[in-house]
Design an enzyme around this catalytic site. Structure first.
Site, short mmCIF file in Angstrom:
data_model
loop_
_atom_site.label_atom_id
_atom_site.label_comp_id
_atom_site.label_asym_id
_atom_site.label_seq_id
_atom_site.Cartn_x
_atom_site.Cartn_y
_atom_site.Cartn_z
N LYS A 1 0.91 -1.06 -0.10
CA LYS A 1 0.02 -0.16 -0.10
C LYS A 1 0.74 1.26 -0.09
CE LYS A 1 -2.46 -1.22 3.76
NZ LYS A 1 -1.48 -2.46 4.11
N ARG B 1 -10.23 0.09 8.88
CA ARG B 1 -9.79 -1.29 9.13
C ARG B 1 -10.70 -1.98 9.68
NH1 ARG B 1 -3.89 0.23 8.96
NH2 ARG B 1 -2.56 -1.86 9.36
N ARG C 1 11.27 -5.29 5.43
CA ARG C 1 10.97 -4.04 5.15
C ARG C 1 11.89 -3.27 6.05
NH1 ARG C 1 4.98 -2.15 5.47
NH2 ARG C 1 4.98 -2.82 7.70
N ARG D 1 10.88 -1.30 11.74
CA ARG D 1 9.69 -0.94 12.33
C ARG D 1 9.58 -1.97 13.75
NH1 ARG D 1 4.57 0.17 8.78
NH2 ARG D 1 3.54 -1.09 10.54
N ARG E 1 -0.69 -9.52 13.16
CA ARG E 1 -1.40 -8.30 12.48
C ARG E 1 -2.22 -9.06 11.07
NH1 ARG E 1 4.06 -5.58 11.09
NH2 ARG E 1 2.77 -4.31 9.49
P1 ADP Z 1 1.99 -1.94 3.08
O1 ADP Z 1 2.16 -0.31 3.15
O2 ADP Z 1 0.73 -2.47 2.43
O3 ADP Z 1 2.25 -2.65 4.64
P2 ADP Z 1 4.61 -1.53 1.87
O4 ADP Z 1 4.40 -0.70 0.65
O5 ADP Z 1 5.28 -0.95 3.14
O6 ADP Z 1 3.26 -2.36 2.34
O7 ADP Z 1 5.49 -2.90 1.42
C1 ADP Z 1 6.01 -3.76 2.24
C2 ADP Z 1 7.28 -4.44 2.06
O8 ADP Z 1 7.37 -5.13 0.56
C3 ADP Z 1 8.24 -3.41 1.71
O9 ADP Z 1 9.40 -3.65 2.12
C4 ADP Z 1 8.19 -3.13 0.21
O10 ADP Z 1 9.48 -2.53 -0.10
C5 ADP Z 1 8.06 -4.38 -0.18
N1 ADP Z 1 7.15 -4.40 -1.39
C6 ADP Z 1 6.20 -3.49 -2.02
N2 ADP Z 1 5.81 -3.78 -3.06
C7 ADP Z 1 6.38 -4.94 -3.56
C8 ADP Z 1 6.19 -5.86 -4.68
N3 ADP Z 1 5.25 -5.66 -5.64
N4 ADP Z 1 7.14 -6.79 -4.91
C9 ADP Z 1 7.95 -7.21 -3.92
N5 ADP Z 1 8.05 -6.50 -2.74
C10 ADP Z 1 7.30 -5.26 -2.63
P1 ADP Z 2 0.87 -2.13 7.96
O1 ADP Z 2 -0.18 -1.65 6.68
O2 ADP Z 2 2.07 -2.50 7.67
O3 ADP Z 2 -0.16 -2.93 8.81
P2 ADP Z 2 0.32 0.48 9.26
O4 ADP Z 2 1.27 1.38 9.10
O5 ADP Z 2 -0.98 0.63 8.28
O6 ADP Z 2 0.97 -1.07 8.96
O7 ADP Z 2 -0.35 0.24 10.68
C1 ADP Z 2 0.45 -0.08 11.81
C2 ADP Z 2 -0.33 -0.15 12.92
O8 ADP Z 2 -1.09 0.93 13.34
C3 ADP Z 2 -1.36 -1.44 13.01
O9 ADP Z 2 -1.08 -2.72 13.19
C4 ADP Z 2 -2.43 -0.72 14.19
O10 ADP Z 2 -1.97 -1.08 15.28
C5 ADP Z 2 -2.33 0.82 13.87
N1 ADP Z 2 -3.09 1.32 12.78
C6 ADP Z 2 -2.93 1.84 11.62
N2 ADP Z 2 -4.21 2.43 10.90
C7 ADP Z 2 -5.19 1.73 11.82
C8 ADP Z 2 -6.58 1.94 11.75
N3 ADP Z 2 -7.27 2.60 10.83
N4 ADP Z 2 -7.23 1.38 12.93
C9 ADP Z 2 -6.66 0.67 13.87
N5 ADP Z 2 -5.31 0.72 14.09
C10 ADP Z 2 -4.69 1.07 13.18
#
Ligand code: ADP
Ligand code: ADP
Ligand code: ZN
Length: 220
Positions: free
Chosen positions: A16, A91, A130, A163, A174
């Site tokens: 995302k 979420r 990541r 992180r 998660r």
């Molecule tokens: P999210 O915001 O959904 O948690 P991220 O954009 O932070 O996901 O991506 C999660 C991890 O996967 C990061 O380390 C990113 O560099 C990697 N990543 C993102 N898109 C891809 C892809 N299409 N193929 C392989 N790795 C990816």
């Molecule tokens: P990722 O996409 O990698 O799971 P985020 O950065 O979106 O991570 O979220 C990290 C953490 O922040 C989540 O595991 C949760 O604890 C909190 N969080 C983020 N967005 C929300 C939401 N919309 N509702 C509840 N908790 C949230």
């Protein structure tokens, strides 16, 4: 579409954040990441941050009332007038209902929900490798998306870090939380006919092409 009121949905690690930076650059809308906002509050040691950290470290969701408050405040900012990209929000069903109600008051509605789909084992690999920029939050990966210089952000020169919640135990929780509380939102938005599903297993540029196709031209 005359407005781009967008939601980016998908499990943790789906890409995302990676896709969000491309979308907001092309469609000229603000990127609203509740995760980034919450981590900012933790870093600044605010009361909200201290409360949120307990949940985040465990891989649980922060209470709806807290995140709904954050998003409602953010929607008051003038830069959201022509659209926005929600990343990591909503979420839960109550969050989605609160967002719909807040937009309805402004005579607006969500016009597209992009769902990024990736298999669970790939998600674990993505999250455990990541690295994120401390300054601009850009995501990198030790294998799949290496920065040009190890430990340094390509975009802004900031320091990359891992992180606290990107460890395998928290990641598993998660993912379970996603399945239980967030995945039902796909059905919720399907009923409104606004869902576009994309295959997130492809390379980032290819995923983005599919998203552009789903969104249509900017400024149309
Ligand atoms: P999210 O915001 O959904 O948690 P991220 O954009 O932070 O996901 O991506 C999660 C991890 O996967 C990061 O380390 C990113 O560099 C990697 N990543 C993102 N898109 C891809 C892809 N299409 N193929 C392989 N790795 C990816
Ligand atoms: P990722 O996409 O990698 O799971 P985020 O950065 O979106 O991570 O979220 C990290 C953490 O922040 C989540 O595991 C949760 O604890 C909190 N969080 C983020 N967005 C929300 C939401 N919309 N509702 C509840 N908790 C949230
Ligand atoms: Zn950076």
């Amino acid at each position: 579409m005359s407005q781009f009121n967008l939601v980016l949905l998908g499990p943790p690690g789906a890409g995302k954040g990676t896709q969000a930076s491309r979308i907001v650059a092309e469609y000229a809308i603000p990127h609203i990441s509740t995760g980034d906002i919450l981590r900012g509050a933790v870093k600044n040691g605010t009361a909200m941050g201290l409360e949120a950290k307990k949940y985040m470290d465990a891989g649980d969701l922060v209470p709806d009332s807290v995140v709904i408050g954050i998003v409602k405040d953010r929607l008051q900012e003038p830069d959201t007038a022509k659209g926005f990209l929600m990343d990591g929000f909503p979420r839960t069903i109550p969050q989605a209902e609160a967002l719909d109600a807040a937009l309805d008051e402004l005579d607006r509605a969500i016009n597209k929900v992009v769902v990024i789909l990736v298999d669970e084992e790939d998600l674990v690999k993505r999250l455990s490798g990541r690295r994120v920029c401390r300054t601009c939050q850009a995501p990198f990966h030790v294998m799949f998306n290496q920065p040009k210089v190890e430990g340094v952000c390509d975009k802004c020169g900031g320091e990359l870090y891992q992180r606290d919640d990107d460890n395998e135990t928290t990641v598993r929780n998660r993912l379970a939380t996603y399945r239980k509380q967030t995945e039902p939102l796909i059905d919720y938005y399907d009923k409104a006919g606004v869902v576009a599903r994309v295959d997130g297993a492809k390379a980032p540029d290819d995923v983005y092409e599919d998203i552009r196709m789903a969104l249509g031209p900017a400024g149309a």
